[in-house]
Every structure is written in structure tokens, then in C-alpha cells.
Design a protein around this motif. Structure first.
Motif, PDB file in Angstrom:
ATOM      1  N   THR A   1     -79.283 -14.269  42.302  1.00  0.00           N
ATOM      2  CA  THR A   1     -79.251 -15.206  43.429  1.00  0.00           C
ATOM      3  C   THR A   1     -78.259 -16.324  43.161  1.00  0.00           C
ATOM      4  OG1 THR A   1     -81.584 -14.731  43.916  1.00  0.00           O
ATOM      5  CG2 THR A   1     -80.646 -16.740  44.866  1.00  0.00           C
ATOM      6  N   HIS A   2     -77.313 -16.493  44.066  1.00  0.00           N
ATOM      7  CA  HIS A   2     -76.262 -17.501  43.896  1.00  0.00           C
ATOM      8  C   HIS A   2     -75.914 -18.129  45.238  1.00  0.00           C
ATOM      9  CE1 HIS A   2     -75.499 -15.673  39.944  1.00  0.00           C
ATOM     10  NE2 HIS A   2     -75.402 -14.499  40.558  1.00  0.00           N
ATOM     11  N   ASP A   3     -75.237 -19.251  45.171  1.00  0.00           N
ATOM     12  CA  ASP A   3     -74.602 -19.851  46.340  1.00  0.00           C
ATOM     13  C   ASP A   3     -73.227 -19.204  46.463  1.00  0.00           C
ATOM     14  OD1 ASP A   3     -73.006 -21.479  48.047  1.00  0.00           O
ATOM     15  OD2 ASP A   3     -74.343 -23.179  47.703  1.00  0.00           O
ATOM     16  N   PHE A   4     -73.004 -18.425  47.536  1.00  0.00           N
ATOM     17  CA  PHE A   4     -71.772 -17.649  47.682  1.00  0.00           C
ATOM     18  C   PHE A   4     -70.748 -18.337  48.588  1.00  0.00           C
ATOM     19  CE2 PHE A   4     -74.486 -14.297  45.991  1.00  0.00           C
ATOM     20  CZ  PHE A   4     -73.610 -13.616  45.140  1.00  0.00           C
ATOM     21  N   THR A   5     -70.732 -19.661  48.569  1.00  0.00           N
ATOM     22  CA  THR A   5     -69.765 -20.407  49.370  1.00  0.00           C
ATOM     23  C   THR A   5     -68.332 -19.966  49.088  1.00  0.00           C
ATOM     24  OG1 THR A   5     -71.203 -22.359  49.514  1.00  0.00           O
ATOM     25  CG2 THR A   5     -68.850 -22.716  49.860  1.00  0.00           C
ATOM     26  N   SER A   6     -68.010 -19.692  47.827  1.00  0.00           N
ATOM     27  CA  SER A   6     -66.655 -19.281  47.452  1.00  0.00           C
ATOM     28  C   SER A   6     -66.263 -17.942  48.068  1.00  0.00           C
ATOM     29  CB  SER A   6     -66.532 -19.184  45.928  1.00  0.00           C
ATOM     30  OG  SER A   6     -66.678 -20.446  45.326  1.00  0.00           O
ATOM     31  N   PHE A   7     -67.268 -17.186  48.518  1.00  0.00           N
ATOM     32  CA  PHE A   7     -67.019 -15.840  49.036  1.00  0.00           C
ATOM     33  C   PHE A   7     -67.387 -15.727  50.509  1.00  0.00           C
ATOM     34  CE2 PHE A   7     -67.776 -15.816  44.538  1.00  0.00           C
ATOM     35  CZ  PHE A   7     -66.719 -15.069  44.044  1.00  0.00           C
ATOM     36  N   SER A   8     -67.349 -16.852  51.197  1.00  0.00           N
ATOM     37  CA  SER A   8     -67.641 -16.884  52.620  1.00  0.00           C
ATOM     38  C   SER A   8     -66.422 -17.381  53.381  1.00  0.00           C
ATOM     39  CB  SER A   8     -68.831 -17.810  52.902  1.00  0.00           C
ATOM     40  OG  SER A   8     -69.050 -17.959  54.281  1.00  0.00           O
ATOM     41  N   SER A   9     -66.168 -16.779  54.536  1.00  0.00           N
ATOM     42  CA  SER A   9     -65.049 -17.221  55.363  1.00  0.00           C
ATOM     43  C   SER A   9     -65.214 -18.680  55.753  1.00  0.00           C
ATOM     44  CB  SER A   9     -64.962 -16.359  56.622  1.00  0.00           C
ATOM     45  OG  SER A   9     -64.082 -16.916  57.561  1.00  0.00           O
ATOM     46  N   ALA A  10     -64.097 -19.379  55.827  1.00  0.00           N
ATOM     47  CA  ALA A  10     -64.125 -20.784  56.253  1.00  0.00           C
ATOM     48  C   ALA A  10     -64.626 -20.901  57.686  1.00  0.00           C
ATOM     49  CB  ALA A  10     -62.735 -21.384  56.130  1.00  0.00           C
ATOM     50  N   LYS A  11     -64.591 -19.799  58.434  1.00  0.00           N
ATOM     51  CA  LYS A  11     -65.044 -19.796  59.822  1.00  0.00           C
ATOM     52  C   LYS A  11     -66.567 -19.717  59.934  1.00  0.00           C
ATOM     53  CE  LYS A  11     -60.875 -17.438  61.524  1.00  0.00           C
ATOM     54  NZ  LYS A  11     -60.374 -16.221  62.226  1.00  0.00           N
ATOM     55  N   SER A  12     -67.228 -19.423  58.823  1.00  0.00           N
ATOM     56  CA  SER A  12     -68.685 -19.285  58.851  1.00  0.00           C
ATOM     57  C   SER A  12     -69.355 -20.607  59.187  1.00  0.00           C
ATOM     58  CB  SER A  12     -69.193 -18.768  57.502  1.00  0.00           C
ATOM     59  OG  SER A  12     -70.602 -18.714  57.493  1.00  0.00           O
ATOM     60  N   GLU A  13     -70.304 -20.551  60.112  1.00  0.00           N
ATOM     61  CA  GLU A  13     -71.035 -21.755  60.513  1.00  0.00           C
ATOM     62  C   GLU A  13     -72.408 -21.827  59.848  1.00  0.00           C
ATOM     63  OE1 GLU A  13     -71.156 -21.654  64.742  1.00  0.00           O
ATOM     64  OE2 GLU A  13     -68.995 -21.986  64.987  1.00  0.00           O
ATOM     65  N   VAL A  14     -72.716 -20.856  59.010  1.00  0.00           N
ATOM     66  CA  VAL A  14     -74.004 -20.818  58.319  1.00  0.00           C
ATOM     67  C   VAL A  14     -74.030 -21.869  57.220  1.00  0.00           C
ATOM     68  CG1 VAL A  14     -75.571 -19.397  56.938  1.00  0.00           C
ATOM     69  CG2 VAL A  14     -74.275 -18.368  58.807  1.00  0.00           C
ATOM     70  N   GLU A  15     -75.055 -22.694  57.216  1.00  0.00           N
ATOM     71  CA  GLU A  15     -75.150 -23.754  56.203  1.00  0.00           C
ATOM     72  C   GLU A  15     -75.715 -23.233  54.886  1.00  0.00           C
ATOM     73  OE1 GLU A  15     -77.172 -27.190  57.628  1.00  0.00           O
ATOM     74  OE2 GLU A  15     -75.840 -27.483  59.342  1.00  0.00           O
ATOM     75  N   ASP A  16     -76.738 -22.390  54.966  1.00  0.00           N
ATOM     76  CA  ASP A  16     -77.365 -21.845  53.759  1.00  0.00           C
ATOM     77  C   ASP A  16     -76.572 -20.630  53.282  1.00  0.00           C
ATOM     78  OD1 ASP A  16     -78.955 -20.972  51.718  1.00  0.00           O
ATOM     79  OD2 ASP A  16     -80.661 -20.387  52.981  1.00  0.00           O
ATOM     80  N   LYS A  17     -75.841 -20.792  52.209  1.00  0.00           N
ATOM     81  CA  LYS A  17     -75.000 -19.711  51.702  1.00  0.00           C
ATOM     82  C   LYS A  17     -75.566 -19.082  50.422  1.00  0.00           C
ATOM     83  CE  LYS A  17     -70.681 -21.184  53.870  1.00  0.00           C
ATOM     84  NZ  LYS A  17     -71.245 -22.205  54.752  1.00  0.00           N
ATOM     85  N   ILE A  18     -76.848 -19.256  50.210  1.00  0.00           N
ATOM     86  CA  ILE A  18     -77.512 -18.644  49.057  1.00  0.00           C
ATOM     87  C   ILE A  18     -77.947 -17.230  49.433  1.00  0.00           C
ATOM     88  CG2 ILE A  18     -79.491 -18.736  47.506  1.00  0.00           C
ATOM     89  CD1 ILE A  18     -79.385 -21.777  47.697  1.00  0.00           C
ATOM     90  N   ARG A  19     -77.507 -16.273  48.652  1.00  0.00           N
ATOM     91  CA  ARG A  19     -77.853 -14.874  48.860  1.00  0.00           C
ATOM     92  C   ARG A  19     -78.171 -14.223  47.513  1.00  0.00           C
ATOM     93  NH1 ARG A  19     -77.586 -16.966  53.057  1.00  0.00           N
ATOM     94  NH2 ARG A  19     -76.690 -16.237  55.051  1.00  0.00           N
ATOM     95  N   THR A  20     -78.849 -13.076  47.566  1.00  0.00           N
ATOM     96  CA  THR A  20     -79.198 -12.343  46.350  1.00  0.00           C
ATOM     97  C   THR A  20     -78.530 -10.977  46.364  1.00  0.00           C
ATOM     98  OG1 THR A  20     -81.356 -13.439  46.207  1.00  0.00           O
ATOM     99  CG2 THR A  20     -81.070 -11.406  44.954  1.00  0.00           C
ATOM    100  N   ILE A  21     -77.816 -10.653  45.299  1.00  0.00           N
ATOM    101  CA  ILE A  21     -77.202  -9.334  45.144  1.00  0.00           C
ATOM    102  C   ILE A  21     -78.090  -8.504  44.218  1.00  0.00           C
ATOM    103  CG2 ILE A  21     -75.188  -8.040  44.328  1.00  0.00           C
ATOM    104  CD1 ILE A  21     -74.658  -9.679  46.813  1.00  0.00           C
ATOM    105  N   PHE A  22     -78.586  -7.377  44.717  1.00  0.00           N
ATOM    106  CA  PHE A  22     -79.478  -6.516  43.952  1.00  0.00           C
ATOM    107  C   PHE A  22     -78.717  -5.525  43.079  1.00  0.00           C
ATOM    108  CE2 PHE A  22     -81.931  -7.065  48.094  1.00  0.00           C
ATOM    109  CZ  PHE A  22     -82.665  -8.144  47.631  1.00  0.00           C
ATOM    110  N   ALA A  23     -77.607  -5.034  43.587  1.00  0.00           N
ATOM    111  CA  ALA A  23     -76.819  -4.032  42.852  1.00  0.00           C
ATOM    112  C   ALA A  23     -75.366  -4.108  43.307  1.00  0.00           C
ATOM    113  CB  ALA A  23     -77.366  -2.632  43.098  1.00  0.00           C
ATOM    114  N   PHE A  24     -74.457  -3.873  42.355  1.00  0.00           N
ATOM    115  CA  PHE A  24     -73.031  -3.869  42.687  1.00  0.00           C
ATOM    116  C   PHE A  24     -72.362  -2.862  41.760  1.00  0.00           C
ATOM    117  CE2 PHE A  24     -69.549  -7.056  44.205  1.00  0.00           C
ATOM    118  CZ  PHE A  24     -68.793  -6.002  44.677  1.00  0.00           C
ATOM    119  N   ASP A  25     -72.031  -1.692  42.300  1.00  0.00           N
ATOM    120  CA  ASP A  25     -71.477  -0.603  41.506  1.00  0.00           C
ATOM    121  C   ASP A  25     -70.038  -0.306  41.906  1.00  0.00           C
ATOM    122  OD1 ASP A  25     -73.955  -0.089  40.132  1.00  0.00           O
ATOM    123  OD2 ASP A  25     -74.674   0.871  41.965  1.00  0.00           O
ATOM    124  N   VAL A  26     -69.241   0.060  40.919  1.00  0.00           N
ATOM    125  CA  VAL A  26     -67.852   0.462  41.127  1.00  0.00           C
ATOM    126  C   VAL A  26     -67.750   1.910  40.654  1.00  0.00           C
ATOM    127  CG1 VAL A  26     -65.439   0.011  40.586  1.00  0.00           C
ATOM    128  CG2 VAL A  26     -67.063  -1.905  40.728  1.00  0.00           C
TER     129      VAL A  26
END
Length: 250
Positions: free
Chosen positions: A151-176
């Protein structure tokens, strides 16, 4: 009234996005027009788990709608597919309770991003994969991807156009994953901000090129600054793979 839950796939190439717009062909608008015909001119709104941008595809998008028509669940798919264009496919329809909401009942989503690493572009895949002919250190990309978990604040990975204030999300899995000359990035999380997946991909591509080191990911997350992350990857490689709900996985 009955509430119907629908799983739909679509090729986003010829759409201006999922959501209805003042002008341009959209997935929502196309499906609603067919439902309106089936309901003898009565407008029927559909409510999706979320919107996708122009050029983005879906394998398991979910929407719901309410209807007074008494049609068996299995017959809805056949009826809709008979009237929809061939870049939209209804995969499953089921009756659900009135408390179900495609967006608010969702517990998570999974996106896939496909990258074609061949030297030459593929004219048949140009709308369905991002052609990237440059050298990549895939092991570094895997290492960097693991740092997004949790769980992180993903502000760095959100478009500047986003109007959402709460940018905390949880990533469960990330595979390459590598298969031949195709690299697939699979990310599953509680939810995603506007352009978040495409910015995550763009950042991992910079890691793969050596422009960023894997260990720098943590600092980029903590920095909460869009300028710190990589470019936004093109829309054509992105797929909404599935939407998760508490009762079962779609």
C-alpha cells in the motif's frame, strides 16, 4: 426490475474511450444504443467498473444495468451480441441483487500491458501491442516491479489531470513475463488512478533501459511527484484483464 451483471470484451482501437462523450464512438454509447432498441426506445444506462481511455482494450470489463424485461441470463448475451459490432463481445451475463454495483462492489482489478520487442513492427499487432525495439534488462524490471507491492501513495504515478484526492492504492501482484519477443506486464491491485498503469509501465521501461535503477523506485514513490516517474506508455498495449468481486473472480 432486475439487475444484470455483464462481462464484456472489446477492442479499443476504434473507440474514443469507454465513457460516453459529446462526440466520438464509445463503448458505453454503443452498448446503450443496442439496449435502448431492445427496450423499444426506452433509454437504459449501463454502469461500468471504471472507464478506459481511447485505444485501451478490455478482456474482462464489467458493467451492470437494470431492466424490466424478463429474459433469461443466458439469452441476454446472444441477443446483445447479435446486435453489437464485432469489436465488442458480451462474454457473460448474470442476474444479481440490487445491492450489486459494478464499480463500488469491486474489490480489485487486473491489467495486462503487452510490449512487442521485435526489431521491426508488426503491422497486424500495431493496435494491440506497444512496439519497443530497444534492449531491456528484464531482471531489473522484475526487481523494480516488486517494489510497487503493498500500500502506497501513488501520486507520482497518477496523471496531473486526475481530480482524485486520495491517491493511496494497494498493489497485490506485479509480474513481468517473457514469451518469445512479447513482454507482458501483469499488475493486480485494489484500484488504479488515472493513467496509473501506463505510467508504471513507462517507469519500468526506463528501468529496463538503465535510465533508472530498480532501487530508485522507492524514492519515486515517496517523492509524490509525477515528474519523478517515467513517461506514460501508449494506450494500445493496455488491457483491462479482469475485475474482482467478493463473491468470485471475473
Amino acid at each position: 426490475m432486475a439487475r444484470m451483471k455483464v462481462t464484456v470484451a472489446y477492442d479499443g482501437t476504434e473507440f474514443a474511450g469507454y465513457q460516453v462523450q459529446p462526440s466520438g464512438r464509445t463503448v458505453q454509447g454503443t452498448i446503450q444504443a443496442v439496449l435502448q432498441k431492445m427496450h423499444k426506445g426506452e433509454p437504459v444506462g449501463i454502469f461500468a467498473s471504471g472507464r478506459t481511455d481511447a485505444g485501451v482494450h478490455a478482456i474482462g470489463q464489467v458493467f451492470h444495468f437494470d431492466t424490466h424485461m424478463e429474459i433469461p441470463s443466458e439469452a441476454w448475451g446472444k441477443a446483445l451480441n447479435a446486435m453489437l459490432p464485432n469489436d465488442i463481445l458480451i462474454k457473460d451475463v448474470e442476474m444479481v441483487s440490487d445491492s450489486f454495483h459494478s464499480r463500488f462492489s469491486a474489490t480489485g482489478k487486473e491489467y495486462h500491458y503487452k510490449i512487442l520487442r521485435s526489431k521491426q513492427p508488426d503491422v497486424f499487432q500495431r493496435n494491440h501491442m506497444f512496439h519497443f525495439p530497444y534492449s531491456l534488462n528484464v531482471e531489473d524490471m522484475k526487481q523494480a516491479a516488486s517494489l510497487f507491492l503493498g500500500t502506497h501513495d501513488f501520486t507520482s504515478f497518477s496523471s496531473a489531470k486526475s481530480e482524485v484526492e486520495d491517491k493511496i492504492r494497494t498493489i497485490f501482484a506485479f509480474d513481468v513475463e517473457e514469451e518469445g519477443n512479447v513482454l507482458t506486464l501483469k499488475v493486480r491491485g485494489s484500484g488504479f488512478l488515472y493513467n496509473m498503469v501506463r505510467i508504471l509501465v513507462g517507469t519500468l521501461l526506463e528501468v529496463g533501459q538503465g535510465k533508472l535503477k530498480p532501487k530508485e523506485i522507492s524514492a519515486i514513490i515517496k517523492g509524490k511527484d509525477r515528474a519523478l516517474a517515467g513517461k506514460t506508455a501508449p494506450a494500445n498495449g493496455l488491457y483491462l484483464f479482469r475485475v474482482d468481486y467478493a463473491d468470485k473472480t471475473e
